[in-house]
Design an enzyme around this catalytic site. Structure first.
Site, mmCIF file in Angstrom:
data_model
loop_
_atom_site.group_PDB
_atom_site.id
_atom_site.type_symbol
_atom_site.label_atom_id
_atom_site.label_comp_id
_atom_site.label_asym_id
_atom_site.label_seq_id
_atom_site.Cartn_x
_atom_site.Cartn_y
_atom_site.Cartn_z
ATOM 1 N N LYS A 53 46.702 -90.093 -98.567
ATOM 2 C CA LYS A 53 46.157 -88.894 -99.228
ATOM 3 C C LYS A 53 46.080 -89.112 -100.736
ATOM 4 C CE LYS A 53 47.605 -86.025 -95.409
ATOM 5 N NZ LYS A 53 48.696 -85.287 -94.755
ATOM 6 N N GLN A 97 53.867 -82.046 -96.102
ATOM 7 C CA GLN A 97 53.705 -83.033 -95.035
ATOM 8 C C GLN A 97 54.680 -82.705 -93.896
ATOM 9 O OE1 GLN A 97 51.377 -85.626 -94.980
ATOM 10 N NE2 GLN A 97 52.064 -85.855 -92.867
ATOM 11 N N ASP A 120 45.512 -77.141 -96.504
ATOM 12 C CA ASP A 120 45.677 -77.654 -95.141
ATOM 13 C C ASP A 120 45.173 -76.633 -94.119
ATOM 14 O OD1 ASP A 120 46.460 -80.124 -94.335
ATOM 15 O OD2 ASP A 120 48.615 -79.783 -94.548
#
Ligand code: NAP
Length: 302
Positions: A53, A97, A120
């Site tokens: 990322k 995460q 997200d």
């Protein structure tokens, strides 16, 4: 016959080039978009995902900051950081995460992220937006799959779409997105009796179970479009999907490889969401970025 490849790596490359241009425009107008990534513990897979990322951010001109905590971090500390990031003028997207250690309540943590920075797409507001027909940030993996299908002109309206896997991050939001596109969607999971009864009906089969080799050639019909979301690390270090690619490709019309299919698209859509967040923030208040913008002001339809 061999299926045509839905090449997520190539499509990502094209999209990332245009994302770089968008970032540059934002930078010229004031500042580069910013993504904060929160990583807890030393799970090797999570570390690889976070590195990917960060690399994608660099490639697209997005500033990224990784906040790495030991496994012992408290929920309180994580909430404190998220609250700071929610009001930070240089951060447009916040990503936690997953997985988190067991003592941390994932729902509480995701719920603390401002919906305006939930790139997200896991916040209940964004998930709810999928049900009601609009969302600010679509969850990245289903968003990437949708774009892969659209770019290849694969129409889902009126088609039987079968999704194997019903997780909150892939299967369920995928189902909601494709329902909005007028597909007839079936969602299968571990308790589905006779999985192949459903997979054989699929015009478009999307597999996100995390089980290597789950879908074999005898479970699909000719000309099916196969999207393999699965990422499974094998003992020899290789990565494979949930679909028996070598045999299924002879029956399918289109198929995604693993790696190089959905994976790169997921990361690309994360960057897209982050840049869009910055664009929305700058457009609403180009000089003084207002972190308290209400969801209604930022609402987009997908
Ligand atoms: P997850 O939370 O473990 O969910 C897996 C889903 O598959 C669950 O609904 C589970 O059912 C179902 N399932 C498991 N075995 C099954 C079987 N034999 N038959 C039917 N359904 C079955 O996993 P996830 O986070 O959604 O991820 C799924 C896979 O996609 C993993 O390999 C993950 O690494 C990969 N992934 C890839 C990307 C990408 O960018 N390519 C992004 C996210 C995830 P129950 O809930 O009933 O057990």
């Amino acid at each position: 016959m061999s299926a045509r490849i839905l090449d997520g790596r190539a499509l990502s490359k094209e999209i990332r080039a245009s994302l770089f241009d968008r970032s540059l425009r934002l930078k010229n107008d004031g500042r580069a978009p910013g993504l904060a990534v929160i990583l807890v513990g030393n799970d090797p897979a999570s570390e690889v995902y976070v590195r990917n990322k960060s690399k994608a951010c660099d490639e697209c001109g997005v500033m990224s900051k990784v906040f790495h905590f030991p496994n012992t971090v408290s929920e309180h500390e994580l909430v404190g950081l998220i609250e700071e990031l929610n009001v930070s003028n240089e951060i447009d997207g916040i990503l936690v995460q997953l997985p988190l250690p067991e003592h941390v309540n994932v729902r509480n943590i995701i719920g603390c992220i401002s919906v305006n920075k939930d790139v997200d797409g896991f916040h209940l507001y964004n998930i709810g937006g999928l049900v009601a027909g609009g969302t600010i940030f679509p969850p990245c993996t289903p968003y990437g799959v949708q774009l892969l299908l659209e770019t290849a002109n694969i129409e889902v309206s009126g088609k039987n779409v079968v999704i194997v896997g019903a997780s909150n991050i892939v299967g369920k939001p995928m189902a909601l997105m494709l329902l909005q596109k007028d597909a007839t969607v079936s969602v299968c999971h571990i308790k589905t009796n006779d999985l192949s009864l459903y997979t054989k009906l699929a015009d478009v089969l999307i597999v996100a179970a995390g089980k290597p080799g789950l879908i074999t050639a005898d479970m699909v019909k000719n000309d099916v479009v196969v999207i393999d979301v699965g990422i499974n690390r094998m003992i020899d270090g290789s990565i494979t999907g949930d679909v028996d690619f070598d045999n299924v490709k002879h029956k399918a019309s289109w198929i995604t490889p693993v790696p190089g299919g959905v994976g790169p698209m997921t990361v690309t859509m994360l960057i897209e969401n982050t840049i869009r967040s910055a664009e929305l923030r700058m457009a609403i208040n180009p000089i003084n970025i207002n972190p308290a913008v209400t969801p209604a002001e930022m609402r987009l339809s997908i």
